[in-house]
Write an enzyme that holds these catalytic residues in place. Structure first.
Site, PDB file in Angstrom:
ATOM      1  NE  ARG A  63      -2.334  -1.023   3.706  1.00  0.00           N
ATOM      2  CZ  ARG A  63      -1.900  -0.109   4.556  1.00  0.00           C
ATOM      3  NH1 ARG A  63      -1.995   1.174   4.276  1.00  0.00           N
ATOM      4  NH2 ARG A  63      -1.380  -0.453   5.713  1.00  0.00           N
ATOM      5  CE1 TYR A 197       2.044  -7.453  -4.091  1.00  0.00           C
ATOM      6  CE2 TYR A 197       1.188  -6.314  -2.174  1.00  0.00           C
ATOM      7  CZ  TYR A 197       1.840  -7.398  -2.728  1.00  0.00           C
ATOM      8  OH  TYR A 197       2.278  -8.427  -1.935  1.00  0.00           O
ATOM      9  CE  LYS A 206      -6.250  -3.482   4.739  1.00  0.00           C
ATOM     10  NZ  LYS A 206      -6.527  -3.866   6.122  1.00  0.00           N
ATOM     11  CG  HIS A 226      -7.654  -2.682  10.311  1.00  0.00           C
ATOM     12  ND1 HIS A 226      -6.380  -2.228  10.540  1.00  0.00           N
ATOM     13  CD2 HIS A 226      -7.518  -3.736   9.461  1.00  0.00           C
ATOM     14  CE1 HIS A 226      -5.520  -2.959   9.876  1.00  0.00           C
ATOM     15  NE2 HIS A 226      -6.180  -3.884   9.216  1.00  0.00           N
ATOM     16  CB  SER A 248       0.405  -3.856   9.796  1.00  0.00           C
ATOM     17  OG  SER A 248      -0.569  -3.161   9.110  1.00  0.00           O
ATOM     18  CB  CYS A 250      -0.243  -6.982  16.018  1.00  0.00           C
ATOM     19  SG  CYS A 250       0.685  -5.483  16.359  1.00  0.00           S
ATOM     20  CG  ASP A 273      -7.752  -6.883   7.067  1.00  0.00           C
ATOM     21  OD1 ASP A 273      -6.986  -6.554   7.989  1.00  0.00           O
ATOM     22  OD2 ASP A 273      -7.821  -6.275   5.990  1.00  0.00           O
ATOM     23  NE  ARG A 365       0.038  -8.624   2.309  1.00  0.00           N
ATOM     24  CZ  ARG A 365      -0.528  -8.153   3.402  1.00  0.00           C
ATOM     25  NH1 ARG A 365      -1.600  -8.734   3.891  1.00  0.00           N
ATOM     26  NH2 ARG A 365      -0.026  -7.123   4.036  1.00  0.00           N
TER      27      ARG A 365
END
Ligand code: O2Y
Ligand code: MN
Length: 578
Positions: A63, A197, A206, A226, A248, A250, A273, A365
């Protein structure tokens, strides 16, 4: 605007060679998969049926927050945490970029739904894109549906930003060094240029489900968050649902698919997510996962850390920017303890064990349908969603915050969410180990002024509603030798068990100035000393005093007048106890 007018307008602007309206069928996927193979974008994987291996351009791997904009009429409505540009000025920038940008390419029209079938909470979008890779990924991540005239939809326009002149050969991963990921929350539009991407290009995720979604949620009185959603069943067969927000890196996907270490406990995954949450007629909060799949980080995923993810990706999966083994399988750092001797890395170069470079990109990913997860919760398809009993807020903190803490009430819990900060990891930009504020883990995703977002959370508590209990968790506390104290992964079940029992008032806790910590956490058969256990719950008054001061200055400097007064009162109250 009608869907027809939208499609005609974008066709006129982008001048593609042809237009393809997607139907989401398997035949369509297979035809596009073949095309992507011919173009060299991806290759089928011998070892994983129905799976593909793609490598992006090395400059297009994540991102792009610096190029992400919220274009509201008033700058103050985008707020201090977003890049803002006036909508008219932004259109003047975008229009020339998009003019003729699809020359030599096919324009794909993807009508899609975010949310379960026949749910009153499901919303619709149309993504127009010139990338077949995006169409195939969207088939996994969203539900492709038929265009129904008269239905509201979020307009999404995506281009890789690389028109082809007559006779010009395409590249495997077209993109442009100029990138714009632009949201118009007031007109519910998304314009994305230059990247193929993930979050930049799969506009349902998102861009729609969080940035535009959070603004719709504010306007309509619900929450677009989120958050993962999991179902937890006790050995007695009682079931509760938990939603949890973490920045992110975690371990959100790991927690969403947790394999419990405690006998008799069961976790089922609704989402890893994003959660859309509404109050039902009974006053409880219900969550749906608007997505249809997982776009999970590959590095660190293994049979030890997340066996359910590993089982999910045995087939029908798109892998992007991981490494390739010599026998045609995928590999990434952390997948096995010892790497294969030789690999082809994410850039297509030969890689040898012991090399200083990573074989897989840290943001590589897997894209896979949630239905392939062995512990996917069938209740994830319920139109009304699942009732949320607890909300967890977590971050990566080596010190200060305890393993688990229950908030005294809704408002204080909301402040715990606003106070999330996390240590920067190798996978993100910035000084490693430094703390970054990430309120509600929504910093990159809130589509409006975050001060108003805090107030929206506070305002949700109303008579007649039964609010979920709020907990803060931190799996990452370290000892004086710099080692993690808590084993994490499956052992997090022990924390979930305490939370579960607290919801039923079956478990004792000790009061601290900011909430309740466990008196007795179940550590049976866990090799952890009493001293280490105690250290997980130490609330250091001096450090907390400093934290309150730091939070006050962060909040007031960043949000000024829009920072809720209620939070100031709570912070002062907390401080008076330290
Ligand atoms: O790098 C990207 O484009 C994806 S970022 C992402 C993907 C899946 C789930 N979460 C995230 C995130 O950044 O929070
Ligand atoms: Mn995420």
């Amino acid at each position: 605007m009608s869907a027809k007018d939208f499609i005609t307008g974008i066709k006129e602007l982008c001048a593609p060679d042809s237009v393809h309206i997607c139907d989401g069928s398997e035949g369509e996927f297979q035809a596009l998969a073949k095309l992507l193979e011919e173009k060299g974008t991806w290759q089928p994987l011998k070892k994983r049926p129905g799976s593909f291996y793609a490598r992006s351009d090395p400059s297009d791997v994540a991102r792009v927050e610096a190029s992400t904009y919220i274009c509201s009429a008033k700058e103050s409505d985008a707020g201090p945490t977003n890049n803002w540009k006036d909508p008219i000025e932004m259109i003047a920038v975008l229009e020339p970029l998009f003019r003729n940008c699809m020359k030599g390419r096919t324009m794909y029209v993807i009508p899609y739904a975010m949310g379960p079938k026949d749910s009153p909470y499901t919303k619709f979008g149309i993504e127009i894109t010139d990338s077949a890779y995006v169409v195939c990924s969207m088939k996994i991540m969203a539900r492709i549906v038929k265009i129904e005239e008269g239905k509201d939809f979020v307009c999404g326009i995506h281009s890789v930003g690389m028109p082809l002149e007559k006779g010009q050969e395409d590249v495997p991963w077209p993109c442009n060094k100029v990138k714009y990921i632009v949201h118009f929350p007031e007109s519910r539009e998304i314009w994305s240029y230059g990247s193929g991407y993930g979050g930049n290009a799969l506009l349902g995720k998102k861009c729609f489900a969080l940035r535009i979604g959070s603004k719709i949620a504010k306007d309509e009185g619900w929450l677009a968050e989120h958050m993962l959603i999991l179902g937890l069943t006790s050995p007695e067969g009682e079931k509760k649902y938990i939603a949890a927000a973490f920045p992110s890196s975690c371990g959100k996907t790991n927690l969403a698919m947790l394999q419990p270490s405690l006998k008799g406990w069961k976790v089922e995954c609704v989402g890893d997510d994003i959660a859309w949450m509404h109050f039902g007629k009974d006053g409880r909060l219900y969550a749906v996962n608007p997505e249809n799949g997982f776009f999970g980080v590959a590095p660190g995923t293994s049979m030890d850390s997340n066996p359910n993810a590993m089982k999910s990706i045995e087939k029908n999966t798109i892998f992007t920017n991981v490494a390739l083994t010599q026998d045609g399988d995928v590999w990434w750092e952390g997948m096995t303890k010892v790497p294969p001797e030789e690999l082809t890395d994410w850039k297509g170069k030969s890689w040898k064990r012991g090399s200083a470079e990573k074989a897989a990109h840290p943001n590589s990913r897997f894209t896979v349908s949630k239905k392939q997860c062995p512990i996917y919760d069938p209740a994830g398809e319920k139109p009304e969603g699942v009732p949320i009993d607890a909300i967890l807020f977590g971050g990566r903190r080596a010190s200060l915050t305890p393993l688990v803490l229950e908030s005294f009430n809704w408002s204080e819990g909301v402040l715990l969410g606003a106070s999330i900060s996390s240590e920067i990891t190798a996978a993100s930009e910035g000084a490693q180990g430094a703390l970054r504020h990430d309120p509600f883990a929504m910093l990159p995703f809130c589509g409006y002024n975050m001060g108003d977002y805090f107030q929206h959370w506070l305002d949700l508590e109303q008579p007649g509603r039964s609010m979920p209990k709020i907990f803060a968790v931190n799996w990452f506390r370290k000892n004086s030798q710099g080692k993690y104290i808590w084993p994490g992964y499956g052992e997090n079940t022990r924390v979930l068990k305490w939370i579960f029992n607290r919801l039923e008032n079956r478990e004792d806790g000790s009061k601290t100035p900011i909430g309740i910590v466990p008196k007795n956490l179940d550590v049976t058969e866990l090799n952890i000393s009493k001293e280490d256990m105690d250290s997980l719950f130490v609330i250091d008054s001096t450090k907390y005093n400093q934290e309150c001061l730091e939070l006050k200055s962060y909040f007031s400097e960043t949000f000024g007048e829009r920072f809720p007064k209620k939070f100031v009162q709570i912070l002062l109250n907390w401080q008076s106890h330290f």
